[in-house]
Design a protein around this motif. Structure first.
Motif, mmCIF file in Angstrom:
data_model
loop_
_atom_site.group_PDB
_atom_site.id
_atom_site.type_symbol
_atom_site.label_atom_id
_atom_site.label_comp_id
_atom_site.label_asym_id
_atom_site.label_seq_id
_atom_site.Cartn_x
_atom_site.Cartn_y
_atom_site.Cartn_z
ATOM 1 N N VAL A 160 0.674 -1.260 -0.097
ATOM 2 C CA VAL A 160 -0.067 -0.039 0.041
ATOM 3 C C VAL A 160 0.800 1.454 0.112
ATOM 4 O O VAL A 160 1.748 1.259 1.003
ATOM 5 C CB VAL A 160 -0.949 0.070 1.219
ATOM 6 N N ALA A 161 0.942 1.951 -0.966
ATOM 7 C CA ALA A 161 1.605 3.135 -1.060
ATOM 8 C C ALA A 161 0.898 4.428 -1.567
ATOM 9 O O ALA A 161 0.126 4.257 -2.399
ATOM 10 C CB ALA A 161 2.606 3.137 -2.148
ATOM 11 N N THR A 162 0.835 5.466 -0.873
ATOM 12 C CA THR A 162 0.133 6.584 -1.014
ATOM 13 C C THR A 162 1.363 8.055 -1.233
ATOM 14 O O THR A 162 2.234 7.861 -0.343
ATOM 15 C CB THR A 162 -0.900 7.165 -0.143
ATOM 16 N N ALA B 33 -7.469 -6.036 5.429
ATOM 17 C CA ALA B 33 -6.109 -5.588 5.667
ATOM 18 C C ALA B 33 -5.719 -4.193 5.122
ATOM 19 O O ALA B 33 -5.030 -3.620 5.873
ATOM 20 C CB ALA B 33 -5.272 -6.706 5.343
ATOM 21 N N VAL B 34 -5.998 -4.138 4.046
ATOM 22 C CA VAL B 34 -5.700 -2.897 3.495
ATOM 23 C C VAL B 34 -6.208 -1.630 4.023
ATOM 24 O O VAL B 34 -5.527 -0.626 4.287
ATOM 25 C CB VAL B 34 -5.894 -2.748 1.804
ATOM 26 N N GLU B 35 -7.632 -1.729 4.363
ATOM 27 C CA GLU B 35 -8.302 -0.586 4.752
ATOM 28 C C GLU B 35 -7.845 -0.505 6.401
ATOM 29 O O GLU B 35 -7.781 0.624 6.874
ATOM 30 C CB GLU B 35 -9.849 -0.873 4.940
ATOM 31 N N ALA B 36 -7.161 -1.530 7.059
ATOM 32 C CA ALA B 36 -6.747 -1.241 8.602
ATOM 33 C C ALA B 36 -5.267 -0.700 8.473
ATOM 34 O O ALA B 36 -4.596 -0.212 9.303
ATOM 35 C CB ALA B 36 -6.739 -2.503 9.217
ATOM 36 N N SER B 37 -4.780 -0.686 7.286
ATOM 37 C CA SER B 37 -3.042 -0.146 7.024
ATOM 38 C C SER B 37 -3.044 1.422 7.060
ATOM 39 O O SER B 37 -4.180 2.024 6.743
ATOM 40 C CB SER B 37 -2.833 -0.371 5.904
ATOM 41 N N PRO B 38 -2.155 1.696 7.896
ATOM 42 C CA PRO B 38 -1.906 3.348 8.068
ATOM 43 C C PRO B 38 -1.755 4.065 6.782
ATOM 44 O O PRO B 38 -2.000 5.344 6.955
ATOM 45 C CB PRO B 38 -0.860 3.457 9.141
ATOM 46 N N ALA B 39 -0.986 3.378 5.867
ATOM 47 C CA ALA B 39 -0.945 3.946 4.373
ATOM 48 C C ALA B 39 -2.055 4.320 3.649
ATOM 49 O O ALA B 39 -2.175 4.869 2.400
ATOM 50 C CB ALA B 39 0.133 3.051 3.860
ATOM 51 N N PHE B 40 -3.267 3.619 4.221
ATOM 52 C CA PHE B 40 -4.487 3.589 3.167
ATOM 53 C C PHE B 40 -5.181 4.893 3.419
ATOM 54 O O PHE B 40 -5.586 5.363 4.432
ATOM 55 C CB PHE B 40 -5.441 2.386 3.531
ATOM 56 N N THR B 41 -5.285 5.690 2.254
ATOM 57 C CA THR B 41 -6.306 6.951 2.274
ATOM 58 C C THR B 41 -7.648 6.750 1.843
ATOM 59 O O THR B 41 -8.213 7.729 1.593
ATOM 60 C CB THR B 41 -5.247 7.879 1.747
ATOM 61 N N GLY B 42 -7.921 5.839 1.548
ATOM 62 C CA GLY B 42 -9.201 5.591 0.858
ATOM 63 C C GLY B 42 -9.309 5.352 -0.600
ATOM 64 O O GLY B 42 -10.266 5.366 -1.083
ATOM 65 N N GLY B 43 -8.098 5.376 -1.456
ATOM 66 C CA GLY B 43 -8.221 5.464 -2.519
ATOM 67 C C GLY B 43 -8.681 3.763 -2.914
ATOM 68 O O GLY B 43 -9.063 2.962 -2.108
#
Length: 191
Positions: A34-36, A109-119
Motif C-alpha cells: 500500500v503506497a500513497t 487488511a488494506v483498509e486497516a493499514s496506516p498508509a491507506f487513504t481511501g483510494g
C-alpha cells in the motif's frame, strides 16, 4: 502387499498431511504493498487463517483423527477413515473455491493499514501456500480412504488398556465335595 504394514505409514502420513495443511494455513497467502503519495508505504500480509479460519480448524481435526485411529476399534477405524476423507475433501474445496474470501481479507487488511487513504484497492500477489494447503488436504483424503478400507485389519491396543471389569464373586466351598466341584469347574477352591 500386506495391509497390516500400512498401519504406521498411514497414521503418520495422515498426521503429517494435517500438519502440512495447518502450517500452510498459517503462512502468507497474499501480500499487498500500500503506497500513497506523501505517506510511507506499508506492506500488508494476509495469512490463510486470516482469509479462511475454517481451513486451520479442519487441519486440526485431521490430525486428531489420525491419533484417534491408534486407540479405536476396527469398526470405528473405518468411520474415522471415512470422516477424515470427508473433512479433507471439504478443506481442499474451501481453499480452492475461497478466492473471494481471500480478496475480502485483503480488502480488510488494506483498509486497516496506516498508509491507506481511501483510494482504490491495490492489486495483491498470491503465494503458493494455498496450493500446499490443498496438497495436504488431498493427501489426507487419500490416506483417510486407505484407513477406511484397511483399518479393520490393523492391530488394536491390547485389553490391558481397557477399563478394569468387576471380578466375579467367588463363593468359598463349604464341604470337600464343594471343593472338588470347584476344581471341576476350573475355579480355585482356596480363594
Amino acid at each position: 502387499m500386506n495391509p497390516r504394514r500400512l498401519y504406521a505409514p498411514v497414521v503418520l502420513g495422515t498426521l503429517v498431511a494435517g500438519a502440512l495443511a495447518f502450517f500452510a494455513a498459517s503462512r502468507t497467502w497474499a501480500r499487498v504493498r500500500v503506497a500513497t503519495d506523501g505517506l510511507p508505504s506499508d506492506s500488508v500480509d494476509v495469512t490463510g487463517t486470516d482469509a479462511q479460519p475454517l481451513v486451520s480448524a479442519l487441519a486440526v481435526v485431521i490430525m486428531a483423527a489420525a491419533l484417534a485411529v491408534l486407540a479405536s476399534s476396527p469398526r470405528v477405524r473405518r468411520l474415522v477413515g471415512g470422516f477424515t476423507a470427508l473433512v479433507a475433501v471439504a478443506g481442499a474445496t474451501i481453499v480452492l473455491l475461497g478466492s473471494a474470501a481471500l480478496a475480502d481479507a485483503v480488502d480488510r487488511a488494506v483498509e486497516a493499514s496506516p498508509a491507506f487513504t481511501g483510494g482504490g484497492t491495490p492489486d495483491f500477489s498470491t503465494s503458493p501456500w494455498t496450493y500446499v494447503a490443498v496438497l495436504g488436504f488431498v493427501l489426507a483424503a487419500l490416506l483417510g480412504g486407505v484407513t477406511a478400507r484397511f483399518g479393520a485389519t490393523w492391530p488394536t491396543m491390547s485389553s490391558r488398556y481397557d477399563a478394569p471389569s468387576a471380578r466375579p464373586t467367588v463363593i468359598a466351598p463349604q464341604s470337600d465335595s464343594d471343593m472338588w466341584k470347584a476344581l471341576d469347574e476350573g475355579r480355585d477352591p482356596t480363594q
